[in-house]
Design a protein around this motif. Structure first.
Motif, PDB file in Angstrom:
ATOM      1  N   VAL A 253       0.827  -1.207   0.000  1.00  0.00           N
ATOM      2  CA  VAL A 253       0.000   0.000   0.000  1.00  0.00           C
ATOM      3  C   VAL A 253       0.859   1.253   0.000  1.00  0.00           C
ATOM      4  O   VAL A 253       0.607   2.195  -0.768  1.00  0.00           O
ATOM      5  CB  VAL A 253      -0.967  -0.001   1.201  1.00  0.00           C
ATOM      6  CG1 VAL A 253      -1.727   1.323   1.268  1.00  0.00           C
ATOM      7  CG2 VAL A 253      -1.953  -1.163   1.093  1.00  0.00           C
ATOM      8  N   LYS A 257       1.055   4.077  -2.988  1.00  0.00           N
ATOM      9  CA  LYS A 257       0.848   5.518  -2.791  1.00  0.00           C
ATOM     10  C   LYS A 257       1.938   6.304  -3.506  1.00  0.00           C
ATOM     11  O   LYS A 257       1.678   7.377  -4.072  1.00  0.00           O
ATOM     12  CB  LYS A 257       0.825   5.843  -1.297  1.00  0.00           C
ATOM     13  CG  LYS A 257      -0.422   5.349  -0.570  1.00  0.00           C
ATOM     14  CD  LYS A 257      -0.384   5.702   0.914  1.00  0.00           C
ATOM     15  CE  LYS A 257      -1.652   5.227   1.622  1.00  0.00           C
ATOM     16  NZ  LYS A 257      -1.618   5.520   3.081  1.00  0.00           N
ATOM     17  N   ARG A 309      -6.925  -4.746  -4.187  1.00  0.00           N
ATOM     18  CA  ARG A 309      -7.314  -4.120  -2.914  1.00  0.00           C
ATOM     19  C   ARG A 309      -6.304  -3.074  -2.480  1.00  0.00           C
ATOM     20  O   ARG A 309      -6.674  -1.992  -1.998  1.00  0.00           O
ATOM     21  CB  ARG A 309      -7.459  -5.200  -1.833  1.00  0.00           C
ATOM     22  CG  ARG A 309      -8.676  -6.101  -2.007  1.00  0.00           C
ATOM     23  CD  ARG A 309      -8.902  -6.957  -0.785  1.00  0.00           C
ATOM     24  NE  ARG A 309      -7.808  -7.896  -0.550  1.00  0.00           N
ATOM     25  CZ  ARG A 309      -7.745  -9.119  -1.086  1.00  0.00           C
ATOM     26  NH1 ARG A 309      -8.710  -9.547  -1.893  1.00  0.00           N
ATOM     27  NH2 ARG A 309      -6.729  -9.912  -0.815  1.00  0.00           N
ATOM     28  N   ALA A 310      -5.014  -3.374  -2.659  1.00  0.00           N
ATOM     29  CA  ALA A 310      -3.977  -2.416  -2.275  1.00  0.00           C
ATOM     30  C   ALA A 310      -4.022  -1.173  -3.160  1.00  0.00           C
ATOM     31  O   ALA A 310      -3.761  -0.061  -2.689  1.00  0.00           O
ATOM     32  CB  ALA A 310      -2.604  -3.075  -2.353  1.00  0.00           C
ATOM     33  N   THR A 312      -6.700   0.170  -4.492  1.00  0.00           N
ATOM     34  CA  THR A 312      -7.823   0.969  -4.003  1.00  0.00           C
ATOM     35  C   THR A 312      -7.465   1.673  -2.699  1.00  0.00           C
ATOM     36  O   THR A 312      -7.744   2.874  -2.527  1.00  0.00           O
ATOM     37  CB  THR A 312      -9.057   0.073  -3.784  1.00  0.00           C
ATOM     38  OG1 THR A 312      -9.421  -0.537  -5.036  1.00  0.00           O
ATOM     39  CG2 THR A 312     -10.227   0.887  -3.273  1.00  0.00           C
ATOM     40  N   GLU A 313      -6.825   0.957  -1.801  1.00  0.00           N
ATOM     41  CA  GLU A 313      -6.438   1.537  -0.522  1.00  0.00           C
ATOM     42  C   GLU A 313      -5.421   2.661  -0.703  1.00  0.00           C
ATOM     43  O   GLU A 313      -5.369   3.604   0.098  1.00  0.00           O
ATOM     44  CB  GLU A 313      -5.878   0.455   0.395  1.00  0.00           C
ATOM     45  CG  GLU A 313      -5.667   0.887   1.834  1.00  0.00           C
ATOM     46  CD  GLU A 313      -5.263  -0.245   2.749  1.00  0.00           C
ATOM     47  OE1 GLU A 313      -4.746   0.054   3.854  1.00  0.00           O
ATOM     48  OE2 GLU A 313      -5.450  -1.418   2.374  1.00  0.00           O
ATOM     49  N   ALA A 314      -4.607   2.565  -1.754  1.00  0.00           N
ATOM     50  CA  ALA A 314      -3.580   3.587  -2.003  1.00  0.00           C
ATOM     51  C   ALA A 314      -4.144   4.842  -2.640  1.00  0.00           C
ATOM     52  O   ALA A 314      -3.424   5.830  -2.801  1.00  0.00           O
ATOM     53  CB  ALA A 314      -2.483   3.009  -2.890  1.00  0.00           C
TER      54      ALA A 314
END
Length: 342
Positions: A253, A257, A309-310, A312-314
């Motif tokens: 993640v 970013k 998923r990572a 989206t989280e980033a």
């Protein structure tokens, strides 16, 4: 009187597994001896042996074994490499992947020669191979180049060209790009797109040679460094990562970013990676091909949906996941979009 047990065991599948090592040795012997070039046209074993300087009788046995594997055909005592395999196995072919197969075998099997000991005792304190060594990955990049340009790069470039907005892109980053053939293929499909291949300095030097081979020095440059810790640039319409994110799995993640900041508003981040299914027992090609890393204490494999998923989280606004059948194994293409107002 004692009776025989009422058991009917089917040994065929077990025997097929047992002779897997023989199949591998036969293939790699054919690569090392270059019998696939010697049988580009129909040749008798004695002719092949004379050309290669090998023992006639044992040459015939090797050729018979390669024929049994389906790599050659034998008619009236003459052998010829099958057309489907000649481009990949002949040293005279621009798509020859023989050196890659030999290197993959060494990297994936030799460190686990004593598999029972690794299972009993766990990962060794001192690893047999330093998988982070630049010279190893530079050699691997050279070996992988022919695999990439024998269909893989073209297929991935065609998929990328179908992404909405491709025609307006100006700048892309091939993250951990190895020999750079994927970047070369993508840039070649676009009249203006410029590329950056980022990898370790020794690997970036390998990419430079292929960029020059295809005459794209004015549109593709290289950056040498550690993409986890070093700057990777900014303003990219596309960041492409093919089978390289495994090395940042523990920091996924936070690294994504960093990629998110490097992507221009409305731009795309695309990952091509494995996706483990069935409680990490499928696909078999990935489970077995990376067993060495796991036994050495390096858990590189992504679970199904983990990358998406990572992303989206980033901070990526949307992610689309597409199953892809590559020439080697099934993988997943995760396409993440950065919002225009990000």
């Amino acid at each position: 009187m004692k009776k025989l047990p009422d058991i009917d065991i089917q040994l065929g599948p077990l025997h097929d597994i047992l002779i897997g090592a023989v199949k591998t040795r036969v293939l790699l012997a054919g690569v090392e001896l270059d019998v696939f070039s010697a049988t580009s046209s129909a040749r008798r074993a004695t002719e092949v042996a004379q050309e290669l300087g090998t023992h006639p009788g044992n040459t015939a046995l090797l050729l018979d074994a390669l024929t049994a594997l389906g790599l050659m055909e034998k008619r009236d005592g003459a052998y010829r490499t099958r057309n489907a395999f000649a481009p990949a196995l002949s040293s005279e072919s621009p798509a020859n992947i023989g050196p890659m197969l030999s290197m993959m075998y060494a990297m994936e099997t030799e460190p686990i020669a004593d598999l029972p000991a690794l299972v009993r005792n766990g990962p060794p304190r001192e690893k047999n191979i330093d998988f982070g060594a630049e010279e190893i990955w530079a050699g691997y990049a050279r070996a992988m180049a022919n695999y990439q340009r024998s269909g893989m790069a073209q297929k991935m470039a065609a998929m990328i060209a179908e992404i909405p907005g491709f025609a307006s892109w100006e700048k892309m980053l091939d993250l951990g790009g190895g020999p750079g053939l994927l970047c070369i293929a993508m840039v070649s499909r676009h009249p203006r797109l410029r590329g950056v291949v980022f990898d370790q300095p020794a690997v970036a030097a390998v990419a430079e040679s292929f960029i020059a081979e295809y005459g794209l020095q004015n549109r593709i440059q290289t950056m040498g460094g550690d993409y986890l810790n070093d700057p990777i640039g900014e303003g990219y319409d596309l960041v492409w990562a093919s089978a390289t994110l495994n090395f940042v799995r523990g920091n996924l993640v936070s690294f994504f970013k960093k990629v998110h900041r490097a992507v221009a508003p409305g731009g795309i981040f695309v990952s091509l990676a494995e996706s483990m299914r069935a409680e990490r027992t499928e696909p078999a090609s990935m489970v077995l091909g990376t067993l060495c890393h796991g036994l050495m204490g390096q858990d590189f494999l992504f679970d199904e949906g983990e990358i998406a998923r990572a992303m989206t989280e980033a901070g990526f606004s949307s992610v689309k996941s597409i199953p892809v059948e590559t020439p080697m194994m099934p993988m997943v293409l995760d396409i993440a979009t950065k919002a225009l107002d990000s």
